[in-house]
Design an enzyme around this catalytic site. Structure first.
Site, PDB file in Angstrom:
ATOM      1  N   GLY A 121      11.296   5.722   4.256  1.00  0.00           N
ATOM      2  CA  GLY A 121      11.436   4.358   4.754  1.00  0.00           C
ATOM      3  C   GLY A 121      11.683   3.365   3.633  1.00  0.00           C
ATOM      4  N   ARG A 205      12.139   8.070  -9.250  1.00  0.00           N
ATOM      5  CA  ARG A 205      11.232   9.217  -9.218  1.00  0.00           C
ATOM      6  C   ARG A 205      12.012  10.514  -9.404  1.00  0.00           C
ATOM      7  NH1 ARG A 205       6.986   9.476  -4.394  1.00  0.00           N
ATOM      8  NH2 ARG A 205       8.732   9.994  -3.045  1.00  0.00           N
ATOM      9  N   ASP A 281       2.923  14.853   5.126  1.00  0.00           N
ATOM     10  CA  ASP A 281       4.175  14.340   4.554  1.00  0.00           C
ATOM     11  C   ASP A 281       4.021  14.059   3.064  1.00  0.00           C
ATOM     12  OD1 ASP A 281       2.471  12.336   5.886  1.00  0.00           O
ATOM     13  OD2 ASP A 281       3.796  10.889   4.935  1.00  0.00           O
TER      14      ASP A 281
END
Ligand code: AMP
Ligand code: MG
Length: 523
Positions: A121, A205, A281
């Protein structure tokens, strides 16, 4: 191959957004002047599991930190990455020609309840780079704006959580704990509305992959056998190539993930790390630590320690982490079930046995971690009892976990004073235990200096202590002063080397500060 609108048909949330999974991005960012040789296996092989999406861009980007060593490991030119062209990419203002930005779809059990639609998201996978060692690494932006999976979120990240993830990931990496890492932190120049207006930032990342337990749950919930097999084969190719072509590769995959997680959680606990939000998740297939949201490091030893403001039941408390990892693996087992052969016994039983065996694997790794922390590099039957009795002492007397092990090195060299000072009124109980420990260490046949050296390489002096992390982030957010962050990061990059000038960073916070310490989800 699934139809292009595969997920759109199933999910009402997505209909509020401009693009759906596998649609072309509606707002292409400008091409980057920078060459990054991406090779995008996820985009190529896992159609149906992502939505193409572009970064929103940053109005006034500023490079706060580039991880030059990691850039080099990735085969990137650090000078180029910190140039205007590099900053444009890291800020989401330009997309390298070979990148294929996409938001990954995943589901997940959050605090025990299932959400069939989560997904990136506020993150975008730019693509994959093959690093200097030949390893495939994901390069992703976090905080780069809305995606088709943003639901009600703004897709952005605030500066504090970005710097926190940078610091934590790098600290874990040098502690030898598998983790995603930070390539860069960029201030966007925009503000982000949280409880108050905060400066916005983007983290770049780097991960062995972003496959999660929740990625498998996403497909299993949609009953798409072909895509499930494609994902499992992809995960095997990427993380467990030796399993390809074996008689039961999918059971093997479950086993491999269980083994990596058992080792990972034992290592977390060996440094007092509490992940804080071990939803499915947030559990990787690679075995890397991911998502440094409400994580924290324990100070005094307490298996019930929990700092996350939203974890009111203590589900993700320090000592619950192995049980939760096992619970998450059961969810992975369920998702993989239809792929697992019934070989004499039902797939449920075979997968169930792997999940059951996690407890034993964890116990093995935890005993190994504790043994090393006590300087015992050989194995003896009484080691676990010796370690457990030390932990009981630490718990009873609320002793700092990190220093209780770090100061054993002084005791090995005949200086009990630092430990005695740490134990205060409980010094007598400490002495009794030290006597047993000394007897045990004699059997190893190491000199006191050798034993001390082993202890010093197993037990960090510096961990990211909550109060220091908070004050470094506050300086950056409130005063635009990155010096405390840089100093803390520098010290955490050498966690085993004690320096008198940094002694304050090794000290626990005052007890009342720890009692009241709460962490918040890093959005
Ligand atoms: P987390 O708890 O950080 O693992 O995030 C859980 C889910 O919420 C993921 O699907 C995230 O992508 C999503 N999410 C978290 N923060 C935001 C945000 N600011 N905007 C959009 N989605 C978000
Ligand atoms: Mg997450």
């Amino acid at each position: 191959m699934p139809p292009a609108n595969y997920t759109l048909n199933l999910e009402t949330e997505l209909q509020t957004t401009a693009t759906g999974p596998n649609d072309q991005p509606s707002d292409p960012a400008s091409p980057a002047a920078l060459h990054m040789p991406f090779d995008n296996s996820y985009a190529r092989e896992l159609e149906g599991l992502y939505a193409r999406s572009n970064p929103a861009g940053s109005p006034a980007p500023r490079l706060l930190r580039l991880n030059r060593e990691l850039a080099d490991e990735l085969g990137l030119d650090a000078d180029e990455m910190s140039s205007a062209a590099g900053l444009a990419v890291l800020a989401g203002n330009a997309v390298p020609a070979q990148a294929q930005p996409l938001a990954q779809a995943y589901a997940g059990h959050q605090f025990g309840s299932f959400s069939r639609q989560l997904g990136d998201g506020r993150a975008l996978l730019l693509g994959e780079l093959i690093d200097r060692c030949g390893r495939r690494r994901d390069i992703a932006l976090k905080g780069s704006g809305r995606t088709p999976f943003s639901r009600r979120g703004d897709g952005k990240a605030a500066l504090g959580p970005v710097l926190r993830e940078y610091l934590m990931g790098e600290a874990m990496h040098v502690l030898g704990i598998p983790t995603t890492r930070a390539l860069a932190a960029v201030a966007t120049g925009a503000t982000v509305q949280r409880e108050q207006l905060l400066p916005g930032a983007i983290l770049t990342r780097v991960a062995a992959s972003h496959l999660r337990v929740g990625t498998f749950e996403y497909i299993a919930a949609r009953d798409d056998q072909a895509l499930l097999r494609r994902l499992a084969d992809y995960a095997i190719a990427r993380h467990d190539a030796a399993l390809a072509g074996t008689p039961d590769p999918y059971l093997g995959l479950l086993q491999a993930v269980a083994e990596r997680q058992a080792s990972l959680v034992a290592r977390w606990m060996g440094v007092g790390f509490i992940h804080g939000v071990m939803n499915t998740d947030n559990m990787t297939i690679s075995g890397e630590t991911i998502d440094y949201g409400p994580c924290a490091f324990m100070e005094h030893f307490d298996p019930e320690a929990v700092f996350s403001s939203i974890d009111t039941s203590g589900r993700y408390a320090y000592g619950n982490q192995p049980a939760i990892a096992q619970w998450n693996l059961a969810r992975l087992a369920e998702a993989l079930l239809t792929l697992i052969d019934a070989d004499g016994e039902p797939a449920e039983q075979r997968a169930g046995a792997v999940v059951q065996a996690f407890a034993e694997h964890f116990d093995f790794h935890w005993t190994t971690v504790l043994r090393l922390k006590l300087g015992l590099d050989d194995a003896s039957g009484g080691d676990r009892a010796l370690a457990d009795d030390y932990l009981t002492l630490l718990r009873r007397h609320r002793i700092d976990f990190t220093l209780a092990f770090a100061r054993l090195a002084d005791a090995a060299q005949g200086n009990n004073t630092p430990l005695r000072t740490l134990f205060g009124g409980a010094a007598a109980a400490l002495e009794l235990w030290l006597k047993r420990w000394r007897e045990r260490t004699l059997a190893i046949g190491k000199s006191p200096d050798e034993l001390a050296a082993a202890l010093r390489s197993a037990n960090p002096i510096y961990i990211p202590r909550n109060h220091h992390v908070e004050s470094a982030l506050a300086a950056a957010v409130e005063r635009d002063d990155l010096a405390p962050f840089e100093r803390l990061l520098r010290v955490l990059q050498h966690p085993f080397d004690e320096h008198a000038a940094d002694s304050a960073l090794a000290e626990p916070a005052p007890a009342e500060q720890t009692e009241n310490y709460r962490t918040f989800c890093g959005t």
